[in-house]
Write an enzyme that holds these catalytic residues in place. Structure first.
Site, mmCIF file in Angstrom:
data_model
loop_
_atom_site.group_PDB
_atom_site.id
_atom_site.type_symbol
_atom_site.label_atom_id
_atom_site.label_comp_id
_atom_site.label_asym_id
_atom_site.label_seq_id
_atom_site.Cartn_x
_atom_site.Cartn_y
_atom_site.Cartn_z
ATOM 1 N N GLU A 150 -5.181 1.997 2.487
ATOM 2 C CA GLU A 150 -5.076 0.931 3.489
ATOM 3 C C GLU A 150 -5.101 1.454 4.919
ATOM 4 O O GLU A 150 -5.710 0.847 5.793
ATOM 5 C CB GLU A 150 -3.791 0.124 3.246
ATOM 6 N N GLU A 151 -4.441 2.589 5.169
ATOM 7 C CA GLU A 151 -4.340 3.086 6.543
ATOM 8 C C GLU A 151 -5.667 3.601 7.098
ATOM 9 O O GLU A 151 -5.799 3.791 8.305
ATOM 10 C CB GLU A 151 -3.293 4.203 6.639
ATOM 11 N N ASP B 49 6.333 2.521 7.434
ATOM 12 C CA ASP B 49 5.061 1.856 7.159
ATOM 13 C C ASP B 49 4.247 2.801 6.266
ATOM 14 O O ASP B 49 3.724 3.799 6.749
ATOM 15 C CB ASP B 49 4.342 1.576 8.478
ATOM 16 N N HIS C 180 0.838 -1.206 0.000
ATOM 17 C CA HIS C 180 0.000 0.000 0.000
ATOM 18 C C HIS C 180 0.871 1.254 0.000
ATOM 19 O O HIS C 180 1.904 1.322 0.660
ATOM 20 C CB HIS C 180 -1.008 -0.016 1.149
ATOM 21 N N ASP D 43 4.272 -5.344 3.755
ATOM 22 C CA ASP D 43 3.887 -4.302 4.700
ATOM 23 C C ASP D 43 4.790 -4.428 5.925
ATOM 24 O O ASP D 43 5.599 -5.359 6.022
ATOM 25 C CB ASP D 43 2.402 -4.462 5.066
#
Length: 311
Positions: A181-182, A155, A73, A208
């Site tokens: 994604e977050e 990340d 992501h 990830d």
């Protein structure tokens, strides 16, 4: 003295500094497309590039005859300006410190300080009002020491970096750069549809970053997650674990009851897709000072290169 294999930290530094919180990944997409265009002639296999409005800001790269997909992501956590100096979190950022935030609105660049009240309300300190809807992210302070890399947004810019290093030697596979994604996801369902219906790929690895915990320590290798909030299919995990042992590469096993990734959306999709989260572990999660051991970065990249040949 340990000599780490992947020393081109300039690319990772650039990735960590790109302004791309959830919902605003276009700058990351533009950077990746330019990077791929400039470098793909050096790669072992020149990929088909799938992108466009049907994929929003996502990118898919098809190499050869793919059997496995790698998801990474592109988005980060951050903040959205509300009203009266208020901020609203994007994802789950750390708000404990007086962190420096950056962004830009129609009046120009913004660098301000995050302020959190005892009640947990979020505000910014800046000499003028910032336009409502402006996104802010941590100011990047990228640091490299002998054994560690520290920065905001490892990340998941490290997951993206891993995918780009994998692309250099990949012969058969899909690399998929996803969005949102977050902050709850949303792009994986339409990506999964293309992955299955067009390319008949039904297994995936999630590139990830996970956490240092009481069972996962820095410098001991990439982490293979046996479960988080979601549980992958055991037969697929056994296949991966057998290959990982055969690789001879250092790795650790993780069992957690919280956290999720693009794997959650693959599992909840209407397609029978196997998935497994594999990534380096970091300290200071979702803060401006995420910290990863360089040996674990080497292990992550080498493990992906091995698994993509053997799955």
């Amino acid at each position: 003295m340990t000599i780490y294999k992947y020393k081109d930290t300039g690319l990772l530094r650039k990735l960590c500094s790109i302004h791309a919180p959830s919902g605003e990944e276009s700058a990351m997409k533009d950077f990746l497309l330019a990077y791929i265009s400039e470098n793909q002639h050096r790669w072992k296999t020149r990929p088909e590039i799938i992108e466009g409005e049907d994929l929003h800001d996502c990118i898919m790269l098809r190499f050869g005859s793919p059997r496995t997909a790698v998801f990474a992501h592109m988005d980060s956590i951050g903040f959205t300006v509300r009203y009266h100096d208020q901020l609203v979190a994007i994802g789950g950022p750390d708000t404990d410190g007086p962190h420096l935030l950056v962004g830009e609105d129609p009046l120009g660049p913004v660098e301000c300080c995050l302020r959190t009240t005892p009640e947990g309300h979020l505000f910014y300190d800046f000499p003028r009002a910032i336009e409502t809807g402006t996104s802010l992210v941590y100011k990047c302070n990228f640091r490299v020491t002998k054994d560690y890399i520290t920065s905001c947004y490892l990340d998941n810019r490290l997951g993206v970096y891993n995918a780009l290093k994998l692309a250099e030697t990949l012969e058969d596979g899909l690399i998929i750069f996803s969005t949102y994604e977050e902050h709850g996801g949303g792009s994986v369902p339409f990506l999964a549809k293309i992955m299955v219906e067009k390319y008949n790929v039904r297994q995936a690895l999630i590139s990830d970053i996970t956490w240092i915990t009481d069972g996962v320590v820095p410098g001991k290798g990439v982490v293979i997650s046996l479960r988080d909030r979601n549980i992958p299919r055991k037969t697929y995990l056994q296949k991966i674990l057998s290959a990982a042992v055969g690789s001879g590469l250092p790795h650790q096993l993780e069992v957690e009851g919280a956290g999720s990734s693009d794997g959650r959306e693959l599992q909840q999709s209407p397609y029978a897709i196997d998935w497994c989260f594999i990534g380096a572990a970091e300290q200071n999660v979702h803060s401006p000072d995420e910290k990863v051991h360089r040996a674990d970065i080497d292990s992550m990249i080498d493990m992906y290169k091995y698994l993509m040949k053997h799955l």
